[in-house]
Enzyme design. Structure first.
Site, PDB file in Angstrom:
ATOM      1  N   HIS A   1       0.836  -1.221   0.000  1.00  0.00           N
ATOM      2  CA  HIS A   1       0.000   0.000   0.000  1.00  0.00           C
ATOM      3  C   HIS A   1       0.866   1.265   0.000  1.00  0.00           C
ATOM      4  CE1 HIS A   1      -3.382  -2.664   1.309  1.00  0.00           C
ATOM      5  NE2 HIS A   1      -2.393  -3.264   1.980  1.00  0.00           N
TER       6      HIS A   1
ATOM      7  N   SER B   1      14.872  22.186 -15.318  1.00  0.00           N
ATOM      8  CA  SER B   1      13.637  22.942 -15.505  1.00  0.00           C
ATOM      9  C   SER B   1      13.976  24.307 -16.088  1.00  0.00           C
ATOM     10  CB  SER B   1      12.939  23.117 -14.158  1.00  0.00           C
ATOM     11  OG  SER B   1      12.111  24.259 -14.178  1.00  0.00           O
TER      12      SER B   1
ATOM     13  N   LYS C   1      16.044  21.840 -10.141  1.00  0.00           N
ATOM     14  CA  LYS C   1      15.421  20.597 -10.599  1.00  0.00           C
ATOM     15  C   LYS C   1      16.364  19.643 -11.293  1.00  0.00           C
ATOM     16  CE  LYS C   1      10.879  20.553 -10.446  1.00  0.00           C
ATOM     17  NZ  LYS C   1      10.176  19.340 -10.258  1.00  0.00           N
TER      18      LYS C   1
ATOM     19  N   GLU D   1       9.675   8.830 -16.680  1.00  0.00           N
ATOM     20  CA  GLU D   1       8.289   9.268 -16.870  1.00  0.00           C
ATOM     21  C   GLU D   1       7.798   8.917 -18.274  1.00  0.00           C
ATOM     22  OE1 GLU D   1       7.954  13.510 -15.471  1.00  0.00           O
ATOM     23  OE2 GLU D   1      10.010  13.030 -14.904  1.00  0.00           O
TER      24      GLU D   1
END
Ligand code: ARG
Length: 460
Positions: free
Chosen positions: A157, A278, A284, A291
């Site tokens: 979980h 970024s 970043k 992704e």
């Protein structure tokens, strides 16, 4: 005009939109090499059987090889009017060698031709994917072997559950990709039969030798029903199924990399080569490749569902609907291969922050199960009672704002006076991981054995 190859009974040309919807040359040019191999095998057999003269066959083969060179050199001029790669090649053959070109299509239809060329392409796609999956397993084994003793939180979980070895976690993916490799193998074995010689749908009256063309093209045998041979696209569907499952596995691993990269976790780092910045936030470092693997999974699943839907109500045998098999299959193969390469790169690049992993493993009361097991084993309590008492100890630890393993013996005895100092031998995450020696368990020794067994299996 071009297109005349098959329009003997027509007076007029195609409407422009008709030509556009009809043509597959925009994408099926990708199987040009397979189509040439297919034709070379066919004409070799035709001449061996005395159906085409040795002279014509030689000239056809020469012409086909010249076309192969033109295509490889990027000099071949494709024509939309000629619909597809098959007719483009045949028309060019006519330009190069004259009327003998017309003998190539003896005892053959585009239906068995396309089924064969596409099958050859999909077979190659199986081989490329298998090789990449093996390389991925190889880099996972490297990392797993280096991290049999690196302890991380195991989750259910997405909540801390029990500590596990980071190597063990990676080996779970080795099992998944190992099954993908098996599926690709099974599918390749099953698909490796030749449709060539089924002709349009019913077979042919020419004395062809289908065993021979099968052999020349590396197929194990000819398919045994001409109707099935031209209507079957199971091979592409099985490939797409295997690819879809493999993408699902890649996507789960990619998702974990994204999670592990987040500053709230900081379990792993990727180098500059595998991260992006970024345009506004200077701090970043984004795991875009992970992704994108996650994102591209949808394309491959879409290709599978798309082709299942194309095929599901088609009457036997060929219908033009089936031309829709190629574009998405090509895209799925490109996507799978690119994602496998990206994952191979990222796993190789991954720097595991073992101290952060270890610290996270020691939080979240991760050894609560070990404590309950100890109460059961050492004090002879029923497990349900041990579970309840451990739960109360966890609550006490929460109230004191510390981890279960950090409670003092006195504090524990407030909950149950039978507890002895021996309990501390099971509360450390190292003790917990080392103790899970059951087959398939996370103890470093077991993990190292699995790594060695997989290396052996891959011949590494
Ligand atoms: N380009 C077609 C395809 O991709 C070739 C088959 C055409 N066959 C036919 N009978 N019209 O499936």
């Amino acid at each position: 005009a071009k297109g005349d190859l098959i329009r003997g009974r027509f007076d007029e040309g195609l409407d422009e939109v008709m030509a556009q919807i009809n043509a597959s040359i925009g994408f099926d040019r990708r199987m040009a090499m397979q189509d040439i191999d297919n034709s070379v095998a066919h004409v070799t057999m035709l001449s061996e059987q005395g159906i085409v003269s040795a002279e014509d066959a030689a000239s056809i083969k020469q012409g086909l090889e010249a076309i192969r060179i033109e295509i490889t050199a990027g000099e071949f001029v494709y024509s939309v009017e000629l619909e597809d790669i098959h007719m483009n090649i045949e028309a060019r053959l006519g330009e190069l060698i004259g009327p003998a070109a017309g003998r190539l299509h003896t005892a053959r239809s585009r239906n068995d031709q396309v089924a064969t060329s596409f099958r050859l392409w999909v077979r190659d796609a199986h081989d490329r994917a298998s090789q990449l999956v093996e390389r991925l397993i190889g880099v996972l084994l490297e990392q797993a072997g280096a991290h049999t003793e690196s302890i991380m939180p195991g989750y259910t979980h997405l909540q801390s559950a029990q500590p596990v070895s980071f190597g063990h976690h990676l080996m779970a993916y080795v099992e998944m990709f190992g099954r993908d490799r098996g599926r690709l193998r099974d599918s390749r074995d099953r698909m490796n039969e030749s449709p060539l010689g089924a002709a349009a749908l019913a077979g042919t009256s020419f004395p062809i030798d289908r065993e021979r063309t099968a052999e020349l093209l590396g197929f194990a045998r000819p398919m045994h029903n001409s109707l099935d041979a031209v209507s079957d696209r199971d091979f592409a569907l099985e490939y797409l199924s295997a690819a879809s499952l493999c993408m699902t596995h890649l996507s789960r691993l990619a998702d974990e990399i994204v999670l592990w990269m987040s500053p709230q976790y900081r379990f792993v780092e990727l180098s500059d080569a595998w991260t992006t910045g970024s345009s506004i936030m200077p701090q970043k470092r984004n795991p875009d490749a992970a992704e994108l693997i996650r994102g591209k999974t949808g394309r491959v699943h879409g290709a599978l569902v798309g082709l299942l839907t194309v095929m599901k109500a088609l009457p036997l045998t060929f219908s033009k609907d089936m031309q829709e098999d190629k574009e998405t299959t090509f895209d799925a193969a490109d996507t799978l291969e690119l994602c496998l390469k990206a994952m191979i790169g990222m796993i190789g690049d991954l720097r595991v922050r073992t101290a952060a992993l270890r610290a996270a493993a020691g939080s979240g009361h991760a050894t609560a199960t070990d404590l309950a097991d100890w109460l059961t084993r050492e004090l002879g309590m029923p497990f349900r009672e041990a579970h309840h008492i451990t739960g109360r100890l966890v609550r006490l630890a929460d109230e004191r704002d510390r981890d279960l393993a950090e409670l003092s013996l006195e504090q524990m005895r407030e909950i149950d006076a039978r507890i002895t100092a021996d309990v501390f031998t099971v509360l450390g995450v190292e003790d917990s991981v080392t103790s899970r020696r059951s087959l398939g368990g996370t103890s470093p020794k077991r993990v190292a054995e699995e790594v060695a067994a997989w290396r052996e299996r891959l011949g590494k």
